[in-house]
Design an enzyme around this catalytic site. Sequence first.
Site, PDB file in Angstrom:
ATOM      1  CG  HIS A  71      -1.970  -1.051   1.221  1.00 16.26           C
ATOM      2  ND1 HIS A  71      -3.200  -0.921   0.631  1.00 16.26           N
ATOM      3  CD2 HIS A  71      -1.927  -2.303   1.728  1.00 16.26           C
ATOM      4  CE1 HIS A  71      -3.893  -2.038   0.794  1.00 16.26           C
ATOM      5  NE2 HIS A  71      -3.144  -2.897   1.438  1.00 16.26           N
ATOM      6  CG  ASN A 145      -7.896  -4.161   0.916  1.00 15.24           C
ATOM      7  OD1 ASN A 145      -7.207  -3.169   1.112  1.00 15.24           O
ATOM      8  ND2 ASN A 145      -7.423  -5.388   1.034  1.00 15.24           N
ATOM      9  CG  HIS A 336      -2.503  -1.072  14.709  1.00 10.66           C
ATOM     10  ND1 HIS A 336      -2.562  -2.339  14.172  1.00 10.66           N
ATOM     11  CD2 HIS A 336      -1.977  -1.225  15.956  1.00 10.66           C
ATOM     12  CE1 HIS A 336      -2.085  -3.221  15.036  1.00 10.66           C
ATOM     13  NE2 HIS A 336      -1.724  -2.571  16.141  1.00 10.66           N
ATOM     14  CE1 TYR A 359      -2.568  -4.509   9.391  1.00 13.52           C
ATOM     15  CE2 TYR A 359      -2.531  -2.359   8.348  1.00 13.52           C
ATOM     16  CZ  TYR A 359      -2.881  -3.694   8.338  1.00 13.52           C
ATOM     17  OH  TYR A 359      -3.538  -4.203   7.259  1.00 13.52           O
TER      18      TYR A 359
HETATM   19 FE1  HDD Z   1      -2.672  -4.647   5.472  1.00 13.58          FE
HETATM   20  C1  HDD Z   1      -1.079  -1.667   5.245  1.00 13.58           C
HETATM   21  C2  HDD Z   1      -5.539  -3.313   4.281  1.00 13.58           C
HETATM   22  C3  HDD Z   1      -4.033  -7.765   5.221  1.00 13.58           C
HETATM   23  C4  HDD Z   1      -0.072  -5.861   7.131  1.00 13.58           C
HETATM   24  N1  HDD Z   1      -3.204  -2.873   4.855  1.00 13.58           N
HETATM   25  C5  HDD Z   1      -2.417  -1.767   4.801  1.00 13.58           C
HETATM   26  C6  HDD Z   1      -3.159  -0.663   4.278  1.00 13.58           C
HETATM   27  C7  HDD Z   1      -4.419  -1.136   4.029  1.00 13.58           C
HETATM   28  C8  HDD Z   1      -4.436  -2.507   4.398  1.00 13.58           C
HETATM   29  C9  HDD Z   1      -5.603  -0.361   3.475  1.00 13.58           C
HETATM   30  C10 HDD Z   1      -2.645   0.733   4.049  1.00 13.58           C
HETATM   31  C11 HDD Z   1      -2.925   1.585   5.220  1.00 13.58           C
HETATM   32  C12 HDD Z   1      -2.458   2.986   4.884  1.00 13.58           C
HETATM   33  O1  HDD Z   1      -3.075   3.593   3.986  1.00 13.58           O
HETATM   34  O2  HDD Z   1      -1.476   3.426   5.498  1.00 13.58           O
HETATM   35  N2  HDD Z   1      -4.396  -5.379   4.805  1.00 13.58           N
HETATM   36  C13 HDD Z   1      -5.494  -4.676   4.477  1.00 13.58           C
HETATM   37  C14 HDD Z   1      -6.644  -5.547   4.349  1.00 13.58           C
HETATM   38  C15 HDD Z   1      -6.206  -6.787   4.590  1.00 13.58           C
HETATM   39  C16 HDD Z   1      -4.796  -6.688   4.894  1.00 13.58           C
HETATM   40  C17 HDD Z   1      -8.057  -5.094   4.020  1.00 13.58           C
HETATM   41  C18 HDD Z   1      -6.923  -8.079   4.581  1.00 13.58           C
HETATM   42  C19 HDD Z   1      -8.166  -8.209   4.985  1.00 13.58           C
HETATM   43  N3  HDD Z   1      -2.159  -6.462   6.051  1.00 13.58           N
HETATM   44  C20 HDD Z   1      -2.848  -7.625   5.897  1.00 13.58           C
HETATM   45  C21 HDD Z   1      -2.187  -8.703   6.561  1.00 13.58           C
HETATM   46  C22 HDD Z   1      -1.079  -8.165   7.116  1.00 13.58           C
HETATM   47  C23 HDD Z   1      -1.078  -6.767   6.783  1.00 13.58           C
HETATM   48  C24 HDD Z   1      -2.677 -10.137   6.634  1.00 13.58           C
HETATM   49  C25 HDD Z   1       0.004  -8.808   7.936  1.00 13.58           C
HETATM   50  C26 HDD Z   1      -0.174  -9.887   8.645  1.00 13.58           C
HETATM   51  N4  HDD Z   1      -0.911  -3.930   5.993  1.00 13.58           N
HETATM   52  C27 HDD Z   1       0.028  -4.619   6.689  1.00 13.58           C
HETATM   53  C28 HDD Z   1       1.250  -3.787   6.993  1.00 13.58           C
HETATM   54  C29 HDD Z   1       0.883  -2.434   6.438  1.00 13.58           C
HETATM   55  C30 HDD Z   1      -0.464  -2.662   5.815  1.00 13.58           C
HETATM   56  C31 HDD Z   1       2.502  -4.408   6.417  1.00 13.58           C
HETATM   57  C32 HDD Z   1       1.910  -1.815   5.532  1.00 13.58           C
HETATM   58  C33 HDD Z   1       1.940  -0.352   5.932  1.00 13.58           C
HETATM   59  C34 HDD Z   1       1.260  -0.312   7.207  1.00 13.58           C
HETATM   60  O3  HDD Z   1       0.757  -1.521   7.512  1.00 13.58           O
HETATM   61  O4  HDD Z   1       1.159   0.667   7.920  1.00 13.58           O
HETATM   62  O5  HDD Z   1       1.419  -3.721   8.374  1.00 13.58           O
END
Ligand code: HDD
Length: 709
Positions: A71, A145, A336, A359
Site C-alpha cells: 500500500h 480494501n 492499525h 501494523y
Molecule cells: Fe494490510 C497496510 C488493508 C491484510 C499488514 N493494509 C495496509 C493498508 C491497508 C491494508 C488499506 C494501508 C494503510 C495505509 O493507507 O497506510 N491489509 C489490508 C486488508 C487486509 C490486509 C483489508 C486483509 C483483509 N495487512 C494484511 C495482513 C497483514 C497486513 C494479513 C500482515 C499480517 N498492511 C500490513 C502492513 C501495512 C499494511 C505491512 C503496511 C503499511 C502499514 O501496515 O502501515 O502492516
Amino acid sequence: MGNRDQKDRDLDSARTSDDQSWLTTQQGVRVETTDDSLTAGTRGPTLLEDFHAREKLTHFDHERIPERVVHARGAGAYGYFRPYDSRLRDYTAAEFLTDPSVTTPVFVRFSTVAGSRGSADTVRDVRGFATKFYTKQGNYDLVGNNMPVFFIQDGIKFPDFVHAVKPEPASEIPQAQSAHDTFWDFIWLHPESLHMVMWLMSDRALPRSYRMMQGFGVHTFRLVTREGKGTFVKFHWRPLLGTHSLVWDEVQRLAGADPDFNRRDLWEAIEAGEHPEFELGVQLVDESRADELDIDLLDPTKIIPEEVVPVEPVGRMVLDRNPQNFFAETEQIAFHTANVVPGIDFTNDPLLQARNFSYLDTQLIRLGGPNFSQLPINRPIAEVHTNQRDGYGQHTIHTHPTSYASNSIGGGCPMTMAQSQPPDDVFRHYTQRVEGEAARMRPESFRDHYSQARLFWNSMKEVEQGHIADAFSFELSKVGSTTIREGVLEHIVRIDPGLASKVADKLGLPAPRPEGIELHDRASAALSQVPPLAGFDNTAPTAATRRVAAVVCDDVDDVGITALASALSDAGATLDLVGPREGWLRGSSGERITATHGLHSTPSAVYDAIVVPGGAVAGLIEPGGPAKHFLLEAFLHQKPIAAFGEAADLLRRLGMSSAETSHVPVTDEEGVIVTNREGRELPEDFISTFLDAVAHHRAWGRDTTHTTA
Ligand code: HDD
C-alpha cells in the site's frame, strides 16, 4: 484537469502574500543567502564552518523514510462521519456510531497494494480504503480494501503472498503487476486465494475513481454493548456516486498518460467542492445464528451474501478537505486494525489476529520509533494519559511526577480501576471463552475454496465475465511457465469450465477437462457493477462530477457547445474543450471559444464521455490523426458519445452509428447519441439522452468490432 486561471491566481496570491518571513536555519538563525557556500576566496574550498550548507545538505540526505511495505502508493483526504440515527445503540457502546448529534473527524487514505510509492495509480490491483475516525473515545481505524475478501486465511502467509506478488527478486520486474510467474505460482499452490483472484481479475481492480469504489472491512468484527453483549458485524462503504471501473485498455493508456489519475481525480474533486460521500453499512449476525450460515465467519476469504444478511445503512462520511502537505499527513498517517474504541472488538479470524501485530510493528521502523502517534496526523482528539516516556521523536514534555502505576506520589494518576470505579467508556474486552490444544491446523470449515469463487462468477453480467476472461488471459500470457499456467487452469475449470476454455484457448493450451466437477448456480445480484444493480450498492445513476470533452477547432458550432455545456453543468458535470492547439478559437457564430486542452497532450482516456460538435470538427477528424484517435479510443472504451450537425453523418461513415440521421432523430444506440440539428436547434431529448448515457457510465452493449475508423 486543473483550471489554469486558478493556478495563476494561486501564484499571484503567493507573490502578494504578507508572509515576509526571512530564510533561517533550523535553529532560527536568519541567513543572508542560500545560493552560495562559504568558501575561502571566491574560488577556494568550502569551509567546514558553513553550518548553513551543512545543515541544509544533512537534512536533505535524510528526507526519505521507508515506504509502506504494501500500500505504498496512496492518496488521502480529511472529512467527517455522522451516524444517521441511534439504531446501533442496542449493539455497540461506540458513540461515534450511535449518536447522530456527534460529528467525527476522519482521514481516509486510498491506496494500491503491490506497487512502489512512485508507481502508477491505474493498475490491476486491490485498493486500500483505510479510515481513521478521530473519536472522542480514542482513534478507531477501519483498515479495509475495495474488495470484501482477501487472498489468504491466516496472516502468517502474508509475507509469502506479498513476496509472490511483488516484483521478481532477480530483476525487480514487473512493477505494480500481478501478471508474472511468482504471483501465479503462489495462486496455483494456494487455492484459498481463488475467490479473491476472481475479484482481482474483475473490473473491481480497475476503479474509475477512489470516489467511485466500495470499501469493505473484510473481517468479521464484533460490536459490543456496555453490558458486554457481542454481535458479529461486517463493515461496508458505498460511494454515493456509484461504483464504476475503467476498462483494461484505458487503464494501460492512463498509466502512461497520467500515472496520477486517481490521485488527481480525488484532489481536484475536493478542490472543486465536489466532496465525495460514502455511506457506511453493516451486516449484523447474532452470535447465536452464526452456525446457521454456510460459511465460517472467521474465514476472511468468504462473504456473507447480502441476500442472506442485508447491509443496513448506518451513517455517512464526507471527504471535504485535501491535505496541506503530502508527506506530513498522507505519508505519515499510521493505521492499525488494533486501534479500536469501546464498542468494537475483534474475532478469532487468524488474518485479523496477525494484522493486529503487524501494523504497529511496521510503523515502528517506518515512522522512526514508538512516538509516531504524537505526529499531528495520528494524534487523537481524545486526551492521552500514558506512563510511556522517552523514545525517538518524543514531543511531549511530561510534567507528571510519576510514570508508573499504581502510584501514590502522583495521586494515583493516571487512574485505573486499581484506584477508582472506572468511567463508563473504558474499553472492556469482549469476554469470550477460549479452549483447545495448541496446534498449527487450518479449520475444516475453511476448506471450501471454489463455491464463493463460482458465486462471484455467476453474479457477473456477461460483459463483466468477458472482462474477467480477458484479464486471466492477459495475466497468464505473461507467465513463462507452462506448468504454472496449466496449474491455474485446473483451478479455473472448477470455477467455470467455459471460463477455463476461453482462457486456455487464448494461451494456446488444451482446455482442462471438466468431468466430475460439481457446479452450483447460486449468484448474488449485489456483486455486479453493471445495471440492473441490487443490494446496498444500488446507487441511482448520476452524471455528477463526470468529466466530458468536446473536440473543437475553428468554425466549430460554438452555440451548440454552449447549450450542451450548460446542461452538463446543471447536472454537475464539466465540459472541457480539446483542440488541435490550446488557446482561443473562432466559433462558427464568430464568437471566441477557448480550448483549455490540446489533443497533443490529453487522451480521451481521461474523460468519461465525448462530444463531437457540428461545424468544422468533422473535417478535423475524418482525415485521421490525433482527433480521430481521440474519438476512436472513446468509442472502443465504450464511453457515451454525442454528435450533432455534420458530425452525426461522420459517425455513421465511421461505422460508430447506424442511426439514419434525418430531421430530428435522437438515438441512444449503444451510447452513441446523434442528431443532425445544431446550434440553437439542439433537441432537448438529444441533450437529456446524452446526460442519461453519461450517468450510466458506459455503453456496455456496444459492439466495438465493426468501426471503419
Ligand atoms: Fe494490510 C497496510 C488493508 C491484510 C499488514 N493494509 C495496509 C493498508 C491497508 C491494508 C488499506 C494501508 C494503510 C495505509 O493507507 O497506510 N491489509 C489490508 C486488508 C487486509 C490486509 C483489508 C486483509 C483483509 N495487512 C494484511 C495482513 C497483514 C497486513 C494479513 C500482515 C499480517 N498492511 C500490513 C502492513 C501495512 C499494511 C505491512 C503496511 C503499511 C502499514 O501496515 O502501515 O502492516
